[in-house]
Design an enzyme around this catalytic site. Structure first.
Site, PDB file in Angstrom:
ATOM      1  N   CYS A  29       0.827  -1.208   0.000  1.00  0.00           N
ATOM      2  CA  CYS A  29       0.000   0.000   0.000  1.00  0.00           C
ATOM      3  C   CYS A  29       0.864   1.263   0.000  1.00  0.00           C
ATOM      4  O   CYS A  29       0.376   2.339  -0.352  1.00  0.00           O
ATOM      5  CB  CYS A  29      -0.968  -0.005   1.183  1.00  0.00           C
ATOM      6  SG  CYS A  29      -0.184  -0.245   2.779  1.00  0.00           S
ATOM      7  N   HIS A  30       2.143   1.136   0.335  1.00  0.00           N
ATOM      8  CA  HIS A  30       3.038   2.298   0.305  1.00  0.00           C
ATOM      9  C   HIS A  30       3.255   2.808  -1.119  1.00  0.00           C
ATOM     10  O   HIS A  30       3.710   3.925  -1.306  1.00  0.00           O
ATOM     11  CB  HIS A  30       4.391   1.959   0.961  1.00  0.00           C
ATOM     12  CG  HIS A  30       5.136   0.860   0.290  1.00  0.00           C
ATOM     13  ND1 HIS A  30       4.912  -0.474   0.578  1.00  0.00           N
ATOM     14  CD2 HIS A  30       6.111   0.884  -0.656  1.00  0.00           C
ATOM     15  CE1 HIS A  30       5.723  -1.222  -0.162  1.00  0.00           C
ATOM     16  NE2 HIS A  30       6.455  -0.416  -0.929  1.00  0.00           N
TER      17      HIS A  30
END
Length: 188
Positions: free
Chosen positions: A158-159
């Site tokens: 998700c980064h």
């Protein structure tokens, strides 16, 4: 009692619980460049990765409530995850190959989280692009929520999701951790 004796007793407890089918959630911790991560796994696979800022004790209590109260520090089950994280942070792994237990995510959040590994190492997508990719172009804020509630940060990347203007947006591990992960991937 000497530390080596205690470790040996704990190892026997760990092995006995696993043999008896009593080890529902195994956990360990690993030191990384973005802090100490808690890793937890069921027999199905890795179920949780948590940053220290999430309060590891609270995360374990949540797992005991949501999955099973039979939670035990059992590093052996998590050895492949630890190894792959070490390789990732060393710059020698660009994709994780681990069985995942996605039981903590449902509905749209799970749909988004299943898409995230498709964002290649060293690449990023905007929240809007992710919303379009999963067939819900108007659900930009919901994509942000799905990323914020990702139970498997780093492993489920998700980064790699940024604001439309290129800004970092938020991150469960903090913006410093998000920037460090993106910098690590850009250096490869």
């Amino acid at each position: 009692m000497p530390e080596t004796v205690l470790r040996g007793l704990h190892r026997r407890l760990e092995e006995g619980a696993a043999r008896a089918g009593l080890l529902d959630v195994a956990f360990t911790t690993v030191s990384t460049p973005v802090g100490v991560l808690l890793l937890a796994a069921t027999e199905e696979g890795l179920v949780r990765v948590a940053y220290a800022r999430e309060d590891h004790e609270a995360v374990l209590q949540d797992l005991a409530r949501r999955i099973s109260p039979r939670v035990l520090r059992a590093p052996a089950r998590l050895a492949p995850a630890v190894r792959q994280l070490e390789e990732y942070f060393a710059g020698t792994r660009t994709r994780f190959d681990l069985p995942l237990d996605r039981s903590l995510s449902h509905g749209f959040r799970r749909l988004v989280q299943e898409h995230l590994p498709e964002i290649g190492y060293g690449r990023t997508e905007s929240y809007g692009a992710v919303a379009r990719s999963v067939g819900r172009p108007q659900a930009v804020r919901a994509v942000g929520t799905a990323c914020a509630t990702n139970p498997l940060p780093v492993v489920v990347p998700c980064h790699r999701v940024l604001r439309g203007d290129g800004g970092l947006g938020g991150y469960v591990g903090g913006l410093e951790a998000k920037a460090a992960l993106l910098e690590l991937e850009a250096a490869a």
